[in-house]
Design a protein around this motif. Structure first.
Motif, PDB file in Angstrom:
ATOM      1  N   ASN A  13       7.022   9.004   4.979  1.00 22.99           N
ATOM      2  CA  ASN A  13       6.000   7.980   5.206  1.00 22.99           C
ATOM      3  C   ASN A  13       4.608   8.555   4.993  1.00 22.99           C
ATOM      4  OD1 ASN A  13       5.048   5.294   6.260  1.00 22.99           O
ATOM      5  ND2 ASN A  13       4.097   6.675   7.728  1.00 22.99           N
ATOM      6  N   VAL A  17       1.936   7.129   2.243  1.00 19.78           N
ATOM      7  CA  VAL A  17       0.593   6.671   2.626  1.00 19.78           C
ATOM      8  C   VAL A  17      -0.465   7.435   1.828  1.00 19.78           C
ATOM      9  CG1 VAL A  17      -1.094   6.636   4.518  1.00 19.78           C
ATOM     10  CG2 VAL A  17       1.251   5.830   4.908  1.00 19.78           C
ATOM     11  N   TYR A  20      -0.479   6.298  -1.833  1.00 22.77           N
ATOM     12  CA  TYR A  20      -1.042   4.949  -1.919  1.00 22.77           C
ATOM     13  C   TYR A  20      -2.569   5.038  -1.859  1.00 22.77           C
ATOM     14  CZ  TYR A  20      -1.590  -0.057  -0.920  1.00 22.77           C
ATOM     15  OH  TYR A  20      -1.930  -1.394  -0.961  1.00 22.77           O
ATOM     16  N   GLY A  25      -3.409   2.222  -4.311  1.00 23.55           N
ATOM     17  CA  GLY A  25      -2.261   1.323  -4.357  1.00 23.55           C
ATOM     18  C   GLY A  25      -1.516   1.290  -5.675  1.00 23.55           C
ATOM     19  N   GLY A  28       2.973   3.339  -5.111  1.00 25.85           N
ATOM     20  CA  GLY A  28       3.451   2.826  -3.826  1.00 25.85           C
ATOM     21  C   GLY A  28       3.013   1.415  -3.511  1.00 25.85           C
ATOM     22  N   GLY A  29       2.367   0.759  -4.454  1.00 25.86           N
ATOM     23  CA  GLY A  29       1.867  -0.589  -4.222  1.00 25.86           C
ATOM     24  C   GLY A  29       2.897  -1.687  -4.430  1.00 25.86           C
ATOM     25  N   VAL A  37       3.009  -4.122  -1.568  1.00 26.64           N
ATOM     26  CA  VAL A  37       2.988  -3.277  -0.380  1.00 26.64           C
ATOM     27  C   VAL A  37       1.544  -3.074   0.064  1.00 26.64           C
ATOM     28  CG1 VAL A  37       3.443  -0.919   0.438  1.00 26.64           C
ATOM     29  CG2 VAL A  37       5.140  -2.108  -0.961  1.00 26.64           C
ATOM     30  N   LEU A  39      -0.871  -1.042   3.360  1.00 28.84           N
ATOM     31  CA  LEU A  39      -0.819  -0.054   4.435  1.00 28.84           C
ATOM     32  C   LEU A  39      -1.263  -0.746   5.714  1.00 28.84           C
ATOM     33  CD1 LEU A  39      -2.344   3.162   2.800  1.00 28.84           C
ATOM     34  CD2 LEU A  39       0.059   2.462   2.957  1.00 28.84           C
ATOM     35  N   THR A  52      -0.067   4.722  10.627  1.00 31.90           N
ATOM     36  CA  THR A  52      -0.153   3.989   9.363  1.00 31.90           C
ATOM     37  C   THR A  52       1.187   4.054   8.654  1.00 31.90           C
ATOM     38  OG1 THR A  52      -2.499   4.515   9.179  1.00 31.90           O
ATOM     39  CG2 THR A  52      -1.386   3.787   7.166  1.00 31.90           C
ATOM     40  N   SER A  54       3.544   2.050   5.239  1.00 28.75           N
ATOM     41  CA  SER A  54       3.520   1.117   4.114  1.00 28.75           C
ATOM     42  C   SER A  54       4.528   0.013   4.407  1.00 28.75           C
ATOM     43  CB  SER A  54       3.833   1.837   2.802  1.00 28.75           C
ATOM     44  OG  SER A  54       5.056   2.527   2.884  1.00 28.75           O
TER      45      SER A  54
END
Length: 149
Positions: A13, A17, A20, A25, A28-29, A37, A39, A52, A54
């Motif tokens: 994770n 983060v 992203y 973004g 991982g967007g 996605v 955050l 935080t 995603s």
């Protein structure tokens, strides 16, 4: 969940983060199936320490729906447990940062949103419901309270 798996997931994770954020973004967007996605930063319900993660989201009316599917895990994701304990959070979508108010959909509203928004836009989410067994997958409604910054 055992301690080794929990530590691996926490590290994954943190990496997601960071990627992203560094790419605004671009990395991982999107989730599996193309769902966007964001955050989500929410205070821990016991410690108050911000966390935080995603999370897939669905734009809806003046805000966003956050679906606590956890990929169909039998246990509700920690971020949803934390959202249940607060009325506000912070989201990042690409470069945009917004404070949001938080509301958990009641059972009837949740069922309607699940059917008419979530599964209608991302049919793959139906399999998460089956995997989750007896757990009803909660939906949080987050609404921006601050302008884009």
């Amino acid at each position: 969940m055992n301690a080794v798996l929990r530590k691996l997931l926490k590290g994954a994770n943190a990496l997601a983060v960071e990627l992203y954020r560094r790419s605004n973004g671009k990395i991982g967007g999107k989730a599996k199936g193309g769902t966007p996605v964001l955050l989500l930063t929410v205070p821990g319900r016991k410690t108050g320490t911000p966390h935080t993660v995603s999370v897939s989201y669905f734009p809806h009316e003046n805000g966003y729906l956050l679906v606590a599917s956890g990929g169909g895990m039998k246990e509700e994701p920690q971020w949803m447990r934390n959202l249940r304990a607060t009325s506000s959070a912070h989201i990042e979508i690409g470069r945009e940062h917004r404070d949001v108010s938080v509301r958990i959909a009641d059972p009837a509203e949740r069922d309607q949103l699940w059917r008419d928004v979530v599964v209608a836009r991302a049919p793959g989410f139906a399999s998460y419901e089956k995997k989750a067994g007896n757990r009803v997958i909660a939906i949080a409604i987050v609404t921006p309270t601050t302008p884009i910054n």
